[in-house]
Design a protein around this motif. Structure first.
Motif, short mmCIF file in Angstrom:
data_model
loop_
_atom_site.label_atom_id
_atom_site.label_comp_id
_atom_site.label_asym_id
_atom_site.label_seq_id
_atom_site.Cartn_x
_atom_site.Cartn_y
_atom_site.Cartn_z
N GLY A 140 0.81 -1.22 0.00
CA GLY A 140 0.00 0.00 0.00
C GLY A 140 0.83 1.25 0.00
N ASP A 141 2.10 1.09 0.25
CA ASP A 141 3.00 2.24 0.20
C ASP A 141 3.50 2.38 -1.24
OD1 ASP A 141 4.99 4.11 0.33
OD2 ASP A 141 5.98 3.24 2.09
N PRO A 142 3.06 3.44 -1.91
CA PRO A 142 3.42 3.59 -3.34
C PRO A 142 4.92 3.51 -3.60
CG PRO A 142 1.79 5.22 -2.68
CD PRO A 142 2.23 4.56 -1.40
N THR A 143 5.68 4.13 -2.74
CA THR A 143 7.13 4.13 -2.98
C THR A 143 7.71 2.74 -2.84
OG1 THR A 143 7.28 6.40 -2.17
CG2 THR A 143 9.33 5.12 -2.27
N GLN A 144 7.29 2.05 -1.74
CA GLN A 144 7.82 0.72 -1.50
C GLN A 144 7.31 -0.28 -2.54
OE1 GLN A 144 7.16 -0.70 2.48
NE2 GLN A 144 8.00 -2.74 2.05
N ASP A 145 6.02 -0.15 -2.89
CA ASP A 145 5.45 -1.07 -3.89
C ASP A 145 6.11 -0.88 -5.26
OD1 ASP A 145 3.82 -2.04 -1.95
OD2 ASP A 145 2.03 -0.92 -2.60
N GLU A 146 6.36 0.38 -5.62
CA GLU A 146 7.02 0.64 -6.92
C GLU A 146 8.41 0.04 -6.96
OE1 GLU A 146 8.36 4.45 -9.72
OE2 GLU A 146 7.04 4.75 -7.98
N SER A 147 9.14 0.14 -5.85
CA SER A 147 10.48 -0.44 -5.78
C SER A 147 10.43 -1.96 -5.86
CB SER A 147 11.15 0.00 -4.46
OG SER A 147 12.41 -0.63 -4.31
N SER A 148 9.43 -2.57 -5.18
CA SER A 148 9.30 -4.04 -5.21
C SER A 148 8.99 -4.53 -6.62
CB SER A 148 8.21 -4.49 -4.23
OG SER A 148 8.55 -4.15 -2.90
N MET A 149 8.10 -3.80 -7.31
CA MET A 149 7.73 -4.19 -8.67
C MET A 149 8.92 -4.05 -9.63
SD MET A 149 3.89 -2.57 -8.97
CE MET A 149 3.74 -3.12 -10.65
N ALA A 150 9.72 -3.01 -9.45
CA ALA A 150 10.89 -2.83 -10.31
C ALA A 150 11.90 -3.94 -10.09
CB ALA A 150 11.53 -1.47 -10.05
N THR A 151 12.08 -4.34 -8.83
CA THR A 151 13.00 -5.43 -8.52
C THR A 151 12.52 -6.74 -9.13
OG1 THR A 151 13.65 -4.34 -6.45
CG2 THR A 151 14.11 -6.71 -6.65
N ALA A 152 11.21 -6.97 -9.04
CA ALA A 152 10.63 -8.19 -9.59
C ALA A 152 10.79 -8.24 -11.12
CB ALA A 152 9.16 -8.31 -9.20
N GLN A 153 10.58 -7.07 -11.74
CA GLN A 153 10.72 -7.01 -13.20
C GLN A 153 12.14 -7.33 -13.64
OE1 GLN A 153 8.29 -6.65 -15.42
NE2 GLN A 153 9.81 -6.90 -17.08
N ARG A 154 13.11 -6.77 -12.88
CA ARG A 154 14.51 -7.05 -13.22
C ARG A 154 14.83 -8.53 -13.03
NH1 ARG A 154 15.24 -2.06 -10.55
NH2 ARG A 154 15.82 -3.14 -8.59
N SER A 155 14.24 -9.14 -12.02
CA SER A 155 14.46 -10.56 -11.78
C SER A 155 13.88 -11.41 -12.90
CB SER A 155 13.82 -10.96 -10.44
OG SER A 155 13.95 -12.35 -10.21
#
Length: 389
Positions: A140-155
């Motif tokens: 629910g934290d936009p900043t944290q969620d955006e970072s998690s999604m970017a990490t997942a995409q790179r993976s």
């Protein structure tokens, strides 16, 4: 006694009359021909030849052997395993691409199937990753969620790169296994006749073992070796004439198609036509037949004469006289002898090349006498020239 003397006188008188009659007969019938049949030189009948352009016989003679221009040897390959089947027999006619030998393919087929399964497994992993991606728990934290999604995409992208590399390696394994399976079926590279089939091979032998030999009987060539002396005088595309001791009344024509620039080996010149003895390198050559093969067979030995294509003014060798280091011939111009200095080329047994001094059509005395002089009237009979080659 008187009677006998009268008889002797009568006999002598009769012989005298007979001699007078013979002389008169000779003068009557023979005297009219002396001016045309006898030469002015007084040394026998002169003859002349019309100088013409042609070629002397070649001085380059070679030897060669008739071989198949198109043939194929199939050798036993122990790395392919056991031979399952010979698909041809001696005497069979085969075409390009026709199966000849089948090696056992059970293991090869198993290897191919295994490689295909491994490749397809990687392919399914790539499809799943591209379709489903990677699950990300959102906070629910936009900043944290955006970072998690970017990490997942790179993976995901990293995993896809690794999987694609693995898929390429797996495909290479499939291709290799498929090629090995294809090579288990040996096919013909030439169209021809099967002349040898060897079904008895040893797996432990370290030497080459011929399984099948195919020959195109309608495509023959001549092979041999040139000495270094002949190499300097020959070139590709020169025409040749071939003869065989087996068929002495027949000749074949051909053309040089290949001359190696590298010697096959060093050694003596024995058996190499054209060599002058001593050490001589041997250069392989090939000749293609340009005439019908006829009765020629593989293995025949043939004699080869290189056709001399050079055209020159030709005169009989007897027509050329030497005076020190100079040569000359006698020609006939307006019924009179004319001495002409000439420059010589090569010669064969009967004809001499003239490099300069004469032109085609000049009348050259072929049997010059010693008393010929410039400007002296001569009478000569034309003789037939040798056929131009």
């Amino acid at each position: 006694m008187l009677k006998t003397k009268k008889a002797k006188i009568a006999l002598f008188s009769g012989l005298g009359l007979a001699a007078v009659g013979l002389i008169a007969y000779a003068l009557l019938w023979g005297g009219g021909n002396t001016s045309t049949d006898m030469p002015a030189t007084g040394e026998g009948q002169l003859y002349y030849r019309v100088a013409s352009e042609g070629s002397i016989a070649s001085s380059t003679l070679l030897a060669g052997t008739v071989e198949a221009a198109e043939e194929q040897y199939i050798y036993y390959d122990p790395t392919k395993g056991d031979i399952a089947e010979f698909k041809v027999k001696v005497g069979d006619q085969v075409g390009v691409g026709q199966a000849l030998i089948q090696y056992n393919t059970a293991e090869l087929q198993s290897n191919l199937n295994m490689a295909i399964r491994a490749r397809d497994k990687i392919g399914r992993q790539i499809y799943d990753l591209q379709t489903n991606g990677q699950t990300v728990d959102l906070t629910g934290d936009p900043t944290q969620d955006e970072s998690s999604m970017a990490t997942a995409q790179r993976s995901v992208e990293s995993q896809l790169r690794d999987l694609n590399d693995s898929y390429a390696d797996a495909q290479a394994t499939v291709d290799k296994a498929q090629a090995a399976l294809n090579e288990a079926t040996v096919v013909s590279d030439v169209a021809g006749t099967v002349v040898e089939v060897n079904t008895s091979v040893s797996k432990s032998s370290t030497s080459s073992q011929t399984l099948i030999h195919i020959v195109n009987q309608g495509s023959l060539q001549i092979v041999g070796n040139l000495s270094e002396y002949d190499l300097a005088n020959l070139s590709v595309d020169q025409e040749v004439k071939l003869t065989s001791k087996v068929y002495p009344d027949q000749t074949w024509s051909g053309k040089i198609t290949y001359i190696s620039n590298y010697p096959e080996g060093n050694g003596g010149g024995e058996g190499v036509p054209g060599s002058t003895g001593g050490a001589s390198s041997k250069y392989p050559f090939k000749i293609a037949l340009t005439s019908d093969i006829g009765p020629l067979k593989q293995g025949f030995s043939v004699n080869i004469e290189v056709v001399n294509a050079k055209k020159s003014i030709l005169v009989p060798v007897e027509a050329v006289l030497s005076d020190g280091d100079k040569q000359h011939v006698w020609t006939i111009v307006d019924g009179k002898a004319k001495r002409v200095e000439v420059t010589l080329g090569n010669a064969d047994a009967t004809q001499q090349e003239i490099s300069s001094g004469l032109t085609a059509g000049d009348h050259v005395i072929s049997n010059p006498s010693m008393d010929l002089e410039d400007g002296k009237e001569v009478k000569a009979i034309e003789e037939e020239a040798n056929p131009i080659k």
